[in-house]
Design an enzyme around this catalytic site. Structure first.
Site, PDB file in Angstrom:
ATOM      1  N   VAL A  15       0.831  -1.207   0.000  1.00 44.52           N
ATOM      2  CA  VAL A  15       0.000   0.000   0.000  1.00 44.52           C
ATOM      3  C   VAL A  15       0.861   1.250   0.000  1.00 44.52           C
ATOM      4  CG1 VAL A  15      -1.729   1.308   1.283  1.00 44.52           C
ATOM      5  CG2 VAL A  15      -1.897  -1.184   1.150  1.00 44.52           C
ATOM      6  N   ARG A  46      11.638  -0.556   7.727  1.00 45.19           N
ATOM      7  CA  ARG A  46      12.569  -1.380   8.509  1.00 45.19           C
ATOM      8  C   ARG A  46      13.890  -1.578   7.779  1.00 45.19           C
ATOM      9  NH1 ARG A  46       9.312  -6.666  10.346  1.00 45.19           N
ATOM     10  NH2 ARG A  46       8.465  -6.410   8.248  1.00 45.19           N
ATOM     11  N   ARG A  47      13.823  -1.663   6.438  1.00 42.37           N
ATOM     12  CA  ARG A  47      15.036  -1.910   5.653  1.00 42.37           C
ATOM     13  C   ARG A  47      15.183  -0.816   4.587  1.00 42.37           C
ATOM     14  NH1 ARG A  47      13.842  -7.933   3.870  1.00 42.37           N
ATOM     15  NH2 ARG A  47      11.723  -7.115   3.987  1.00 42.37           N
ATOM     16  N   LYS A 107      -6.908  -1.043  10.497  1.00 43.95           N
ATOM     17  CA  LYS A 107      -8.181  -1.502  11.072  1.00 43.95           C
ATOM     18  C   LYS A 107      -8.003  -2.180  12.423  1.00 43.95           C
ATOM     19  CE  LYS A 107      -7.801  -5.544   8.083  1.00 43.95           C
ATOM     20  NZ  LYS A 107      -6.723  -4.985   7.240  1.00 43.95           N
ATOM     21  N   GLY A 136     -11.379  -1.005   1.501  1.00 45.92           N
ATOM     22  CA  GLY A 136     -10.484  -0.460   0.482  1.00 45.92           C
ATOM     23  C   GLY A 136     -10.946   0.849  -0.111  1.00 45.92           C
ATOM     24  N   GLY A 189      -3.171 -15.708  -4.996  1.00 48.06           N
ATOM     25  CA  GLY A 189      -2.742 -14.537  -4.237  1.00 48.06           C
ATOM     26  C   GLY A 189      -3.840 -13.841  -3.464  1.00 48.06           C
ATOM     27  N   GLU A 192      -3.430 -15.115   2.216  1.00 47.09           N
ATOM     28  CA  GLU A 192      -2.070 -15.071   2.736  1.00 47.09           C
ATOM     29  C   GLU A 192      -1.573 -16.488   3.016  1.00 47.09           C
ATOM     30  OE1 GLU A 192      -0.364 -12.338   3.059  1.00 47.09           O
ATOM     31  OE2 GLU A 192      -1.925 -10.811   2.848  1.00 47.09           O
ATOM     32  N   LYS A 207     -13.279  -4.742  11.218  1.00 51.05           N
ATOM     33  CA  LYS A 207     -14.019  -3.811  10.361  1.00 51.05           C
ATOM     34  C   LYS A 207     -15.442  -3.603  10.868  1.00 51.05           C
ATOM     35  CE  LYS A 207     -11.222  -5.169   6.386  1.00 51.05           C
ATOM     36  NZ  LYS A 207     -11.143  -5.995   5.154  1.00 51.05           N
TER      37      LYS A 207
END
Length: 434
Positions: A15, A46-47, A107, A136, A189, A192, A207
């Site tokens: 996102v 983080r990286r 959320k 969304g 996809g 997860e 939600k």
């Protein structure tokens, strides 16, 4: 020259990267809509040295010090797309108390501790926007928060998780089992690697809490939501739903009305349910989301679209950025949290619903009468009974009239103890009909 509005972006995953792209591609239009250019002051990740392909951003903007970025004097708006409770809560509270507007898609945090964020926004005189946290790109929260603010919302029913909707739609269309449909969703996809948050209803429950809070002017947290997932929904359940002219969806249902003692209260629940194919939500397929709102004056309204993904979610984030940036330039603040009603949360046992119960029973005389007697003892009226099979394959499918959930649950529990009931194959609620 108009001073630019400067953003601190916390997170640059799916996102966050899409937010950066849209800010770059639409920079001229955004500046025209807002009345000032928008600049990224920094991006906390983080990286910082990780390759991000052709992302149109200066690598020098990346930092690992998110809190330091939030505290910078040259930051006007903080955009959080990291997720989780901590450290996101600390970052947003720091920003809001300092008078910096915040935009979040988080959320889980809003459902877990949204009150703390709203209190911080009130203390700092800042805006808190979170359209992207539910459904969304679908413009849903702002209509509840603003457009319908003069109306009285009585019920919100929605499909708010794309993964589970894809799975259940596939089971309905092909007759696949839950496991088979989940495997397809993972391969494409939509699910997860660890789908627990989706298939066990945690995502939808968060939600639902946000929707109920806005709709009923009452702080509702994730712990207030009755939650059940879809892992027990079987191909046989889908076939039985089809035979009734129904399909099965994971629904979030938030209602306002009198409880058992007559006191006005709020009921919020997430669970799989059969709904008639004539219901507007029944035709919502694939990974789409839809929310059905019922209000006293406006009547029935439905919001529909893609509820997840980088681009749709980023679209909602940008809409919020435009809103808070305009407010900042005008020196005004949006309407604050509306929680004046402060209604009590009704326990699940008082929710009034219908049940579809499938029983494997002994094939002998008196079975139906004994089963009917259990329903009568708990004051649950039977709407229809379907009996099929003989001997080892004998089964009863019973659909009830509306009754308190506690009475229905007690009925099922007593049925389990009957020697004539070999097993209870499935129990599903039925919504959207009489």
């Amino acid at each position: 020259m108009v001073k630019p509005v400067r953003l601190a972006l916390l997170g640059c995953g799916t996102v966050g990267a899409e937010v950066v792209r849209l800010l770059h591609e639409q920079s001229a239009d955004l500046a025209a809509r807002i009345g000032a250019p928008v600049e990224i002051a920094g991006i906390a990740v983080r990286r910082p040295n990780r390759s991000r392909g052709d992302l149109p951003v200066d690598p020098a903007l990346f930092t690992t010090d998110a809190l330091g970025l939030v505290k910078r004097d040259d930051v006007d708006v903080v955009v959080e797309v990291v997720g989780g409770i901590e450290p996101a809560r600390t970052w947003l509270v720091e920003a809001l108390r300092a008078g910096k507007s915040a935009v979040t898609a988080n959320k889980a945090l809003l459902a877990e501790d949204g009150g703390t964020l709203h209190d911080a926004a009130a203390a700092g005189g800042a805006d808190l926007y979170y359209e992207a946290s539910v459904a969304g790109a679908i413009p849903l929260l702002r209509p509840l928060r603003e457009s319908l603010h003069g109306d009285s919302i009585t019920r919100v029913t929605g499909i708010v998780n794309g993964t589970t909707n894809f799975i259940l739609s596939g089971m309905d269309a092909t007759g696949a089992s839950f496991t088979e449909a989940l495997e397809e969703a993972t391969a494409l996809g939509y699910a997860e690697a660890d789908p627990t948050a989706d298939v066990e209803g945690f995502d939808a429950a968060a939600k639902a809490a946000i929707l109920a809070s806005l709709a009923f002017h009452t702080r509702v947290g994730a712990a207030d939501v009755h939650r059940e997932g879809i892992t027990e929904v079987s191909a046989a359940d889908m076939a039985s739903a089809k035979a009734m002219g129904c399909t099965i969806k994971l629904l979030c249902i938030a209602e306002r009305g009198p409880g058992a003692d007559g006191t006005e209260s709020v009921s919020v629940r997430v669970h799989p349910a059969m709904i008639p194919r004539s219901h507007p939500l029944a035709s919502v397929g694939d990974a789409f989301n839809a929310v059905f709102v019922e209000a006293v004056a406006a009547g029935q309204l439905m919001f529909y679209g893609r509820g997840a993904g980088g681009a749709p979610t980023a679209s909602a984030v940008l809409g919020d950025i435009v809103a808070v940036a305009r407010n900042r330039l005008a020196g005004v603040r949006a309407a604050s949290e509306s929680a004046y009603a402060d209604l009590p949360i009704r326990p699940m046992g008082e929710a009034v619903t219908r049940y579809h119960i499938s029983l494997d029973v002994a094939d002998r005389a008196g079975v139906l009468a004994a089963v009917a007697g259990v329903f009568a003892r708990h004051d649950v009226s039977i709407a229809t009974v379907r009996q099929s099979g003989r001997e080892a394959d004998a089964s009863l499918v019973i659909v009830t009239h509306r009754a308190p959930d506690a009475a229905l649950a007690a009925t099922v529990e007593e049925l389990r103890g009957l020697d004539i009931v070999r097993s209870i194959a499935s129990v599903l609620r039925v919504e959207g009909g009489q």
